[in-house]
Design an enzyme around this catalytic site. Structure first.
Site, PDB file in Angstrom:
ATOM      1  N   LYS A  15       0.842  -1.217   0.000  1.00 47.14           N
ATOM      2  CA  LYS A  15       0.000   0.000   0.000  1.00 47.14           C
ATOM      3  C   LYS A  15       0.869   1.255   0.000  1.00 47.14           C
ATOM      4  O   LYS A  15       0.681   2.157  -0.811  1.00 47.14           O
ATOM      5  CB  LYS A  15      -0.927   0.034   1.241  1.00 47.14           C
ATOM      6  CG  LYS A  15      -1.861  -1.153   1.363  1.00 47.14           C
ATOM      7  CD  LYS A  15      -2.774  -1.045   2.575  1.00 47.14           C
ATOM      8  CE  LYS A  15      -2.097  -1.073   3.925  1.00 47.14           C
ATOM      9  NZ  LYS A  15      -1.395  -2.344   4.236  1.00 47.14           N
ATOM     10  N   ARG A  90      -9.927   1.708   8.320  1.00 50.03           N
ATOM     11  CA  ARG A  90      -9.397   0.376   8.589  1.00 50.03           C
ATOM     12  C   ARG A  90     -10.494  -0.573   9.034  1.00 50.03           C
ATOM     13  O   ARG A  90     -10.261  -1.760   9.200  1.00 50.03           O
ATOM     14  CB  ARG A  90      -8.388   0.560   9.719  1.00 50.03           C
ATOM     15  CG  ARG A  90      -7.427  -0.533  10.007  1.00 50.03           C
ATOM     16  CD  ARG A  90      -6.383  -0.640   8.958  1.00 50.03           C
ATOM     17  NE  ARG A  90      -5.154  -1.201   9.436  1.00 50.03           N
ATOM     18  CZ  ARG A  90      -3.959  -0.698   9.140  1.00 50.03           C
ATOM     19  NH1 ARG A  90      -3.835   0.373   8.408  1.00 50.03           N
ATOM     20  NH2 ARG A  90      -2.882  -1.297   9.577  1.00 50.03           N
ATOM     21  N   ARG A 127      11.813  -6.565   5.294  1.00 47.87           N
ATOM     22  CA  ARG A 127      11.786  -5.162   5.721  1.00 47.87           C
ATOM     23  C   ARG A 127      12.287  -5.030   7.163  1.00 47.87           C
ATOM     24  O   ARG A 127      12.988  -4.075   7.495  1.00 47.87           O
ATOM     25  CB  ARG A 127      10.363  -4.589   5.606  1.00 47.87           C
ATOM     26  CG  ARG A 127      10.305  -3.117   5.984  1.00 47.87           C
ATOM     27  CD  ARG A 127       8.939  -2.512   5.742  1.00 47.87           C
ATOM     28  NE  ARG A 127       7.955  -3.011   6.683  1.00 47.87           N
ATOM     29  CZ  ARG A 127       6.664  -2.709   6.646  1.00 47.87           C
ATOM     30  NH1 ARG A 127       6.210  -1.915   5.698  1.00 47.87           N
ATOM     31  NH2 ARG A 127       5.831  -3.186   7.533  1.00 47.87           N
ATOM     32  N   ARG A 133      11.147  -2.187  11.889  1.00 42.97           N
ATOM     33  CA  ARG A 133       9.840  -1.773  12.424  1.00 42.97           C
ATOM     34  C   ARG A 133       9.419  -2.736  13.524  1.00 42.97           C
ATOM     35  O   ARG A 133       9.489  -3.948  13.346  1.00 42.97           O
ATOM     36  CB  ARG A 133       8.814  -1.759  11.281  1.00 42.97           C
ATOM     37  CG  ARG A 133       7.993  -0.492  11.274  1.00 42.97           C
ATOM     38  CD  ARG A 133       7.097  -0.433  10.090  1.00 42.97           C
ATOM     39  NE  ARG A 133       5.804  -1.042  10.372  1.00 42.97           N
ATOM     40  CZ  ARG A 133       4.754  -0.944   9.582  1.00 42.97           C
ATOM     41  NH1 ARG A 133       4.853  -0.266   8.452  1.00 42.97           N
ATOM     42  NH2 ARG A 133       3.623  -1.501   9.897  1.00 42.97           N
ATOM     43  N   ARG A 144      -1.513  -9.269  12.707  1.00 41.61           N
ATOM     44  CA  ARG A 144      -1.996  -8.154  11.868  1.00 41.61           C
ATOM     45  C   ARG A 144      -2.808  -8.690  10.687  1.00 41.61           C
ATOM     46  O   ARG A 144      -3.813  -8.106  10.280  1.00 41.61           O
ATOM     47  CB  ARG A 144      -0.808  -7.305  11.375  1.00 41.61           C
ATOM     48  CG  ARG A 144      -0.260  -6.384  12.471  1.00 41.61           C
ATOM     49  CD  ARG A 144       1.191  -6.001  12.229  1.00 41.61           C
ATOM     50  NE  ARG A 144       1.432  -5.268  11.011  1.00 41.61           N
ATOM     51  CZ  ARG A 144       2.625  -5.233  10.382  1.00 41.61           C
ATOM     52  NH1 ARG A 144       3.667  -5.873  10.886  1.00 41.61           N
ATOM     53  NH2 ARG A 144       2.768  -4.540   9.276  1.00 41.61           N
TER      54      ARG A 144
END
Ligand code: AP5
Ligand code: MG
Length: 185
Positions: A15, A90, A127, A133, A144
């Site tokens: 996204k 969301r 990532r 993160r 998630r």
């Protein structure tokens, strides 16, 4: 062609990557709820201090906080002619709040990005190694994904008339071509 675009998709689907390219093409701001919340955490604001525990657990931050944050952002002048929303709404409650504030025209096109769950986990673990993160460890990624299925997927029905599905597998350029053609369809 409208310039009020919403990206929906599971964590790691791309996204943010695609939204950044689309805002350059359209000349509208990128309104990314996750980026805004991470900035609030980094700046140790009151919002950041409230949000951090939900984010680290892979849970949604309470609607009230996020809705207020986004409504403030969309009132800024640079968003008058459009925006690319990434990560908000969301869930259906957030979408209803947006419709209540800006009307049915709040969103012109909903781009639903799709990739397999295994590709998502692979992308996010990669990532994690680069960006670190704090919600990119495997159990939190899987949680998630679960939250996406239960809370966010119902938005596809909420926006059914505006939805364009986009295959998110391939190079970033290939996916961007599909994003742009999805908007024209
Ligand atoms: P948020 O920041 O929105 O995270 P997310 O939805 O989990 O999604 P990501 O940002 O991880 O993935 P992405 O789809 O943007 O993919 P990206 O382009 O980075 O939310 C984080 C947290 O904030 C939530 O869990 C929640 O706590 C809170 N929150 C946010 N919004 C909220 C809301 N509205 N209400 C309540 N709480 C909220 O790509 C991922 C990786 O893949 C990158 O490394 C990228 O380089 C790579 N990549 C991208 N495209 C490709 C490709 N085509 N091929 C290979 N690799 C690719
Ligand atoms: Mg993102």
């Amino acid at each position: 062609m409208g310039r009020r675009i919403l990206f929906i998709g599971p964590p790691g689907v791309g996204k943010g990557t695609q939204a950044k390219r689309l805002v350059d093409a359209l000349g509208v701001p990128h309104v990314a709820s996750g980026d805004m919340l991470r900035e609030a955490v980094a700046n140790d604001t009151e919002l950041g201090r409230e949000a951090v525990r939900y984010m680290e657990a892979g849970e949604l931050v309470p609607d009230k906080l996020v809705i207020a944050m986004i409504e403030r952002r969309l009132r800024k002048q640079d968003a008058y002619c459009g925006y690319v929303l990434d990560g908000f709404p969301r869930n259906v409650r957030q979408a209803e709040a947006l419709t209540e504030t800006l009307g049915d025209d709040a969103i012109d096109t909903v781009l639903v990005l799709e990739v397999t769950e295994e590709e998502i986990v692979e992308r996010l673990l990669k990532r994690a190694a680069i960006e670190g993160r704090s919600d990119d460890d495997e159990p939190t990624i899987r949680h998630r994904l679960e939250i996406f299925r239960t809370e966010t997927e119902p938005l596809i029905d909420y926006y059914t008339d505006k939805v364009q599905r986009v295959d998110g597998v391939g190079t970033i350029d290939q996916v961007f071509c599909r994003v742009v053609s999805g908007m024209i369809c």
